[in-house]
Design a protein around this motif. Structure first.
Motif, PDB file in Angstrom:
ATOM      1  N   CYS A   1       0.865  -1.180   0.000  1.00 38.10           N
ATOM      2  CA  CYS A   1       0.000   0.000   0.000  1.00 38.10           C
ATOM      3  C   CYS A   1       0.899   1.226   0.000  1.00 38.10           C
ATOM      4  CB  CYS A   1      -0.909  -0.008   1.217  1.00 38.10           C
ATOM      5  SG  CYS A   1      -1.896   1.488   1.420  1.00 38.10           S
ATOM      6  N   ALA A   2       0.936   1.909  -1.128  1.00 35.44           N
ATOM      7  CA  ALA A   2       1.761   3.110  -1.261  1.00 35.44           C
ATOM      8  C   ALA A   2       0.929   4.342  -0.914  1.00 35.44           C
ATOM      9  CB  ALA A   2       2.298   3.213  -2.682  1.00 35.44           C
ATOM     10  N   THR A   3       1.550   5.268  -0.205  1.00 29.68           N
ATOM     11  CA  THR A   3       0.869   6.478   0.245  1.00 29.68           C
ATOM     12  C   THR A   3       1.378   7.679  -0.534  1.00 29.68           C
ATOM     13  OG1 THR A   3       0.720   5.549   2.469  1.00 29.68           O
ATOM     14  CG2 THR A   3       0.333   7.908   2.250  1.00 29.68           C
ATOM     15  N   PHE A   4       0.457   8.470  -1.040  1.00 27.99           N
ATOM     16  CA  PHE A   4       0.799   9.680  -1.776  1.00 27.99           C
ATOM     17  C   PHE A   4       0.086  10.861  -1.122  1.00 27.99           C
ATOM     18  CE2 PHE A   4       2.827   7.462  -5.212  1.00 27.99           C
ATOM     19  CZ  PHE A   4       2.176   6.239  -5.269  1.00 27.99           C
ATOM     20  N   GLY A   5       0.847  11.935  -0.887  1.00 22.06           N
ATOM     21  CA  GLY A   5       0.276  13.108  -0.236  1.00 22.06           C
ATOM     22  C   GLY A   5       0.308  12.948   1.274  1.00 22.06           C
ATOM     23  N   GLY A   6       0.127  14.046   1.963  1.00 14.94           N
ATOM     24  CA  GLY A   6       0.155  13.995   3.408  1.00 14.94           C
ATOM     25  C   GLY A   6       1.564  13.745   3.923  1.00 14.94           C
ATOM     26  N   THR A   7       1.660  13.557   5.215  1.00 16.44           N
ATOM     27  CA  THR A   7       2.936  13.260   5.850  1.00 16.44           C
ATOM     28  C   THR A   7       2.890  11.832   6.359  1.00 16.44           C
ATOM     29  OG1 THR A   7       3.164  15.577   6.497  1.00 16.44           O
ATOM     30  CG2 THR A   7       4.583  13.971   7.610  1.00 16.44           C
ATOM     31  N   TYR A   8       3.535  10.935   5.632  1.00 19.23           N
ATOM     32  CA  TYR A   8       3.438   9.502   5.882  1.00 19.23           C
ATOM     33  C   TYR A   8       3.760   9.146   7.330  1.00 19.23           C
ATOM     34  CZ  TYR A   8       4.772   4.561   5.479  1.00 19.23           C
ATOM     35  OH  TYR A   8       4.894   3.205   5.671  1.00 19.23           O
ATOM     36  N   SER A   9       4.785   9.782   7.860  1.00 17.09           N
ATOM     37  CA  SER A   9       5.238   9.417   9.205  1.00 17.09           C
ATOM     38  C   SER A   9       4.242   9.820  10.295  1.00 17.09           C
ATOM     39  CB  SER A   9       6.600  10.053   9.496  1.00 17.09           C
ATOM     40  OG  SER A   9       6.517  11.459   9.392  1.00 17.09           O
ATOM     41  N   ASN A  10       3.253  10.624   9.941  1.00 12.77           N
ATOM     42  CA  ASN A  10       2.235  11.016  10.921  1.00 12.77           C
ATOM     43  C   ASN A  10       1.128   9.992  11.079  1.00 12.77           C
ATOM     44  OD1 ASN A  10       3.566  13.395  11.393  1.00 12.77           O
ATOM     45  ND2 ASN A  10       2.164  14.667  10.212  1.00 12.77           N
ATOM     46  N   TYR A  11       1.088   9.036  10.179  1.00 13.81           N
ATOM     47  CA  TYR A  11      -0.070   8.138  10.128  1.00 13.81           C
ATOM     48  C   TYR A  11       0.226   6.766  10.707  1.00 13.81           C
ATOM     49  CZ  TYR A  11      -1.784  11.538   6.734  1.00 13.81           C
ATOM     50  OH  TYR A  11      -2.186  12.686   6.109  1.00 13.81           O
TER      51      TYR A  11
END
Length: 123
Positions: A22-32
């Motif tokens: 699951c690749a994440t685009f946008g936002g701040t990945y480390s916050n989630y």
């Protein structure tokens, strides 16, 4: 806006393995915190497992504990679900989801969802 893109689903025989991404685009990945859910026809969406923001803490549903492993790669903004010893009852559409703070099993509390990837386990 955060976009999640899952991949890696497919057809596998019972006892086999698959790895979902699951690749994440946008936002701040480390916050989630990241979680995986699944849904079979006629059933409600159920929690599979989740991983903390740092990746040092994971939790799993009893039905997959010992068979599935969640990990995350911060450099690639990607979370993985390694599925081993698959069973026909694991057949479902698998979704990744994100939220802030901590992992919960309540799907309503997640802010963003991927489109889902089909996993089919034949007996």
């Amino acid at each position: 806006q955060v976009q999640l893109v899952e991949s890696g689903g497919g057809l596998v025989q019972a006892g086999g393995s698959l790895r979902l991404s699951c690749a994440t685009f946008g936002g701040t990945y480390s916050n989630y915190v990241m979680a995986w859910f699944r849904q079979s026809p006629g059933k409600e969406r159920e929690f599979v497992g989740g991983i903390s923001r740092s990746g040092d803490s994971t939790g799993y549903a009893d039905s997959v504990k010992g068979r599935f492993t969640i990990s995350r790669d911060t450099a690639k903004n990607t979370v993985y679900l390694q599925m081993n010893s698959l069973k026909p009852e694991d057949t479902a559409v698998y979704y990744c989801a994100v939220r802030h703070f901590w992992v919960t099993t309540n799907s309503d509390s997640y802010d963003y969802w991927g489109q889902g990837t089909q996993v089919t386990v034949s007996s």
